[in-house]
Write a protein that holds these residues in place. Structure first.
Motif, PDB file in Angstrom:
ATOM      1  N   ASN A 163       1.005  -1.155  -0.142  1.00 28.55           N
ATOM      2  CA  ASN A 163      -0.028   0.149  -0.072  1.00 28.55           C
ATOM      3  C   ASN A 163       1.061   1.131  -0.087  1.00 28.55           C
ATOM      4  O   ASN A 163       2.055   1.333   0.399  1.00 28.55           O
ATOM      5  CB  ASN A 163      -0.954   0.159   1.283  1.00 28.55           C
ATOM      6  CG  ASN A 163      -0.275   0.231   2.569  1.00 28.55           C
ATOM      7  OD1 ASN A 163       0.287  -0.850   3.055  1.00 28.55           O
ATOM      8  ND2 ASN A 163      -0.372   1.273   3.131  1.00 28.55           N
ATOM      9  N   TYR A 164       0.301   2.297  -0.616  1.00 31.72           N
ATOM     10  CA  TYR A 164       1.184   3.497  -0.578  1.00 31.72           C
ATOM     11  C   TYR A 164       0.378   4.818  -0.434  1.00 31.72           C
ATOM     12  O   TYR A 164      -0.818   4.771  -0.654  1.00 31.72           O
ATOM     13  CB  TYR A 164       1.558   3.535  -2.086  1.00 31.72           C
ATOM     14  CG  TYR A 164       2.657   2.520  -2.750  1.00 31.72           C
ATOM     15  CD1 TYR A 164       1.830   1.628  -3.393  1.00 31.72           C
ATOM     16  CD2 TYR A 164       3.723   2.631  -2.537  1.00 31.72           C
ATOM     17  CE1 TYR A 164       2.913   0.344  -3.695  1.00 31.72           C
ATOM     18  CE2 TYR A 164       4.495   1.605  -2.971  1.00 31.72           C
ATOM     19  CZ  TYR A 164       3.880   0.660  -3.763  1.00 31.72           C
ATOM     20  OH  TYR A 164       5.019  -0.518  -4.021  1.00 31.72           O
ATOM     21  N   THR A 165       1.143   5.759   0.192  1.00 34.81           N
ATOM     22  CA  THR A 165       0.328   6.827   0.169  1.00 34.81           C
ATOM     23  C   THR A 165      -0.160   7.381  -1.161  1.00 34.81           C
ATOM     24  O   THR A 165       0.687   7.202  -2.084  1.00 34.81           O
ATOM     25  CB  THR A 165       1.200   7.957   1.147  1.00 34.81           C
ATOM     26  OG1 THR A 165       0.316   9.152   1.421  1.00 34.81           O
ATOM     27  CG2 THR A 165       2.335   8.518   0.465  1.00 34.81           C
ATOM     28  N   ASP A 166      -1.052   8.573  -1.252  1.00 32.97           N
ATOM     29  CA  ASP A 166      -1.419   8.816  -2.720  1.00 32.97           C
ATOM     30  C   ASP A 166      -0.476   9.430  -3.412  1.00 32.97           C
ATOM     31  O   ASP A 166      -0.185   9.509  -4.616  1.00 32.97           O
ATOM     32  CB  ASP A 166      -2.762   9.863  -2.489  1.00 32.97           C
ATOM     33  CG  ASP A 166      -4.054   8.777  -2.391  1.00 32.97           C
ATOM     34  OD1 ASP A 166      -4.955   9.614  -1.879  1.00 32.97           O
ATOM     35  OD2 ASP A 166      -3.951   7.543  -2.257  1.00 32.97           O
ATOM     36  N   SER A 167       0.376  10.443  -2.570  1.00 31.19           N
ATOM     37  CA  SER A 167       1.408  11.355  -3.293  1.00 31.19           C
ATOM     38  C   SER A 167       2.548  10.468  -3.684  1.00 31.19           C
ATOM     39  O   SER A 167       3.197  11.201  -4.663  1.00 31.19           O
ATOM     40  CB  SER A 167       1.871  12.423  -2.322  1.00 31.19           C
ATOM     41  OG  SER A 167       2.609  11.582  -1.153  1.00 31.19           O
ATOM     42  N   VAL A 168       2.619   9.358  -3.670  1.00 34.64           N
ATOM     43  CA  VAL A 168       3.635   8.516  -3.994  1.00 34.64           C
ATOM     44  C   VAL A 168       3.379   7.333  -5.116  1.00 34.64           C
ATOM     45  O   VAL A 168       4.426   6.969  -5.716  1.00 34.64           O
ATOM     46  CB  VAL A 168       4.667   8.090  -3.093  1.00 34.64           C
ATOM     47  CG1 VAL A 168       5.086   8.973  -2.086  1.00 34.64           C
ATOM     48  CG2 VAL A 168       4.141   6.685  -2.610  1.00 34.64           C
TER      49      VAL A 168
END
Length: 122
Positions: A58-63
Motif C-alpha cells: 500500500n502507498y500514500t497517494d502522493s507517491v
C-alpha cells in the motif's frame, strides 16, 4: 536485540531516482508488516509505503506510480525504489517493522530504524 539499518539516502535532483534499503538483524523469529515512513521538517511522520509478509503493498497517494516497495523475506530486507522524485519528497525516511523475537516467539513488537536523509533539490 533487533536492529533496522537503513541505507541509500542522499541528494538528488528533481526527476531523479534513489533506492533505499533496510536490513533487519538480531534476535528475529518472524517479521510481519514492513514499511517506510518519512518526516519532513515541521511535519508529522507519515506512512509512505507498506508491505505485508505476503507481499501486499500500500502507498500514500502522493507517491503512487513513482515509488515501489519490495522485500526479501529470506534476507530480512525491505527496499523502496523512488523515481521521479520531487522537492516535496525531501524528508528523513525511516524503516519500520513488526517483529517477533526468538525470545518470545509470540509477542509482536514494533521497531524503527535510525532514519536516512533524502533531499531533492536542484
Amino acid at each position: 536485540q533487533v536492529q533496522l539499518v537503513e541505507s541509500g539516502g542522499g541528494l538528488v535532483q528533481p526527476g531523479g531516482s534513489l533506492r533505499l534499503s533496510c536490513a533487519a538483524s538480531g534476535n528475529i523469529f518472524k517479521i510481519y508488516d514492513m514499511g517506510w515512513y518519512r518526516q519532513a521538517p515541521g511535519k508529522q511522520r507519515e506512512l509512505v509505503a507498506g508491505i505485508t509478509s505476503d507481499g501486499i503493498t500500500n502507498y500514500t497517494d502522493s507517491v503512487k506510480g513513482r515509488f515501489t516497495i519490495s522485500r526479501d523475506n529470506a534476507k530480512k530486507t525491505v527496499n523502496l525504489q523512488m523515481n521521479s522524485l520531487k522537492p516535496e519528497d525531501t524528508a528523513v525516511y525511516y524503516c519500520n517493522a513488526d517483529i517477533v523475537t526468538v525470545t518470545t516467539k509470540i509477542q509482536v513488537q514494533n521497531y524503527w530504524g535510525q532514519g536516512t536523509q533524502v533531499t531533492v533539490s536542484s
